[in-house]
Design an enzyme around this catalytic site. Structure first.
Site, PDB file in Angstrom:
ATOM      1  N   PRO A   1       0.784  -1.239   0.000  1.00  0.00           N
ATOM      2  CG  PRO A   1       0.011  -0.940   2.188  1.00  0.00           C
ATOM      3  CD  PRO A   1       0.751  -1.909   1.301  1.00  0.00           C
ATOM      4  CB  CYS A   2       3.029   2.785  -2.538  1.00  0.00           C
ATOM      5  SG  CYS A   2       2.077   2.441  -4.024  1.00  0.00           S
TER       6      CYS A   2
END
Length: 171
Positions: free
Chosen positions: A138-139
């Site tokens: 989850p950048c």
């Protein structure tokens, strides 16, 4: 030769490519409009060993699990296995991204400090930008130091949607 299974799925944010290996470990997830970026990353990470891409339908149930995420089962992405290329530092950053809880965010400096590299915020940002597995790694949960939504390869609108979907309240 590495065999990669791929499928394009529909999401509320537009078509999304899901690429995994035959053990159903995710190798790439990318928005259709950025497919060229995905292909570049696949070539960078896997051309030395050789790979082929094969169309598949719901490989390992991954497409259904991503649909579940978009339908509100946020925890499902924590159960998905990944196998990425990248440098040791990039993989370290990507692993740290997976530890950011759903509904929370960090800024690049916080993530660098957590990795024991307090001066490496820019390097963390670069690794974040090279993440091949959008959403699951989850950048989108990394924001600018001042709280701004910066640096999401899928576009700031998608980043905002994902953060709201996960319960992060944007001011």
């Amino acid at each position: 030769m590495l065999r990669l299974l791929e499928e394009k799925i529909a999401t509320p944010l537009g078509p999304l490519w899901v690429v995994c290996d035959e053990q159903f470990r995710l190798r790439a997830i990318e928005w259709e409009q950025y497919r060229d970026r995905m292909e570049q990353l696949l070539n960078i990470h896997y051309r030395h060993e050789g790979y082929e891409r094969v169309s598949a339908t719901n490989p390992g149930g991954l497409s259904d699990k991503l649909a579940d995420y978009f339908a509100g089962n946020l925890a499902v992405i924590d159960t998905l296995e990944t196998a990425t290329g990248g440098t040791p530092f990039q993989r370290e950053v990507w692993q740290a991204l997976r530890a950011i809880p759903c509904g929370q965010v960090m800024h690049y400096g916080q993530l660098a400090a957590q990795l024991g590299r307090p001066g490496a915020a820019r390097a963390v940002g670069a690794a974040n930008g090279a993440n091949p597995i959008s959403i699951v790694v989850p950048c989108h949960r990394v924001i600018g130091r001042n709280g701004t939504l910066t640096g999401y390869a899928g576009g700031v609108q998608r980043k905002e949607w994902l953060l709201r979907h996960e319960g992060y309240l944007l001011l």
